[in-house]
Scaffold this motif. Structure first.
Motif, PDB file in Angstrom:
ATOM      1  N   GLU A   1      -4.290   7.197   2.386  1.00  7.72           N
ATOM      2  CA  GLU A   1      -4.365   7.278   1.236  1.00  7.72           C
ATOM      3  C   GLU A   1      -4.146   8.765   0.822  1.00  7.72           C
ATOM      4  N   ARG A   2      -6.400   8.676   1.245  1.00  8.79           N
ATOM      5  CA  ARG A   2      -6.298   9.803   1.305  1.00  8.79           C
ATOM      6  C   ARG A   2      -6.062  11.094   1.761  1.00  8.79           C
TER       7      ARG A   2
ATOM      8  N   TYR B   1       1.481   9.107  -6.179  1.00  4.81           N
ATOM      9  CA  TYR B   1       1.896  10.915  -5.658  1.00  4.81           C
ATOM     10  C   TYR B   1       3.370  10.821  -5.520  1.00  4.81           C
TER      11      TYR B   1
ATOM     12  N   LYS C   1       0.795  -1.798  -0.251  1.00  4.78           N
ATOM     13  CA  LYS C   1      -0.073  -0.222   0.125  1.00  4.78           C
ATOM     14  C   LYS C   1       0.664   1.828  -0.414  1.00  4.78           C
ATOM     15  N   LEU C   2       1.693   1.435   0.818  1.00 13.78           N
ATOM     16  CA  LEU C   2       2.976   2.856   1.048  1.00 13.78           C
ATOM     17  C   LEU C   2       3.371   2.447  -0.633  1.00 13.78           C
TER      18      LEU C   2
ATOM     19  N   SER D   1       2.382   2.372  -3.371  1.00 16.09           N
ATOM     20  CA  SER D   1       1.437   2.323  -4.284  1.00 16.09           C
ATOM     21  C   SER D   1       1.249   4.482  -3.923  1.00 16.09           C
ATOM     22  N   ILE D   2       1.180   4.803  -2.634  1.00 20.15           N
ATOM     23  CA  ILE D   2       0.671   5.507  -2.190  1.00 20.15           C
ATOM     24  C   ILE D   2       2.014   6.358  -3.048  1.00 20.15           C
TER      25      ILE D   2
ATOM     26  N   PHE E   1      -2.565  11.498   2.070  1.00 18.57           N
ATOM     27  CA  PHE E   1      -1.766  12.071  -0.039  1.00 18.57           C
ATOM     28  C   PHE E   1      -2.408  12.945  -0.673  1.00 18.57           C
ATOM     29  N   ALA E   2      -3.873  12.057  -0.744  1.00 16.80           N
ATOM     30  CA  ALA E   2      -4.800  12.530  -1.999  1.00 16.80           C
ATOM     31  C   ALA E   2      -4.608  13.900  -2.004  1.00 16.80           C
TER      32      ALA E   2
ATOM     33  N   LEU F   1      -4.938   2.537   6.348  1.00 17.25           N
ATOM     34  CA  LEU F   1      -3.722   2.497   5.558  1.00 17.25           C
ATOM     35  C   LEU F   1      -4.316   4.011   4.213  1.00 17.25           C
ATOM     36  N   LYS F   2      -5.993   3.799   4.583  1.00 19.47           N
ATOM     37  CA  LYS F   2      -7.176   4.057   3.291  1.00 19.47           C
ATOM     38  C   LYS F   2      -6.879   5.975   3.803  1.00 19.47           C
TER      39      LYS F   2
END
Length: 144
Positions: free
Chosen positions: A128-129, A59, A51-52, A54-55, A131-132, A124-125
């Motif tokens: 991710e949000r 980004y 997951k990290l 993919s982040i 970072f977005a 993790l969600k």
């Protein structure tokens, strides 16, 4: 005269804490009686790493690379201000996360070893949000 220690009479810092000894013994018996707990941690670390990554991939201007290993990982950001903004955003979403690094540029994931997989994925969600959201703010500042 009873209140005055002679050299070598007081060495309490070397004795340890009996409650900690009992707790550690119980934890060793419960969690490390077989390979199950270790395998569970390894599995959750792999989930976190995927997951990290993919982040980081999503980004890139903000997130440079993954730092750490195992279940102690984080994302190195371009600078400490970006990492702080991500942590503030995550906090506003209900997750406490800290920074690390020589200039506070790493958003570090330091979960308890006993975290459930569901809670890990939920965190993790949120990350991710965050970072977005910070990425959107960052990009709009660059284009303004």
């Amino acid at each position: 005269e009873l209140d005055i220690w002679k050299p070598g009479e007081h060495n309490g810092t070397f004795r340890g804490n009996n409650h900690a000894f009992v707790t550690a013994t119980a934890a060793l018996s419960l969690y490390w009686s077989d390979e199950g707990f270790q395998q569970e941690i390894k599995h959750k670390a792999e989930i976190m790493n995927r997951k990290l990554q993919s982040i980081v991939d999503a980004y890139k201007p903000l997130a440079l690379r993954i730092k750490g290993r195992g279940f102690m990982q984080g994302i190195e950001c371009k600078n400490g201000d970006i990492a702080d903004a991500i942590c503030r955003n995550a906090f506003d979403s209900g997750m406490i996360i800290e920074t690390a690094g020589n200039i506070g540029q790493v958003v570090k994931c330091f979960c308890p070893l006993t975290i459930s997989e569901d809670d890990l994925l939920k965190g993790l969600k949120i990350l991710e949000r965050s970072f977005a959201s910070v990425s959107n703010e960052y990009m709009s500042l660059k284009t303004a």
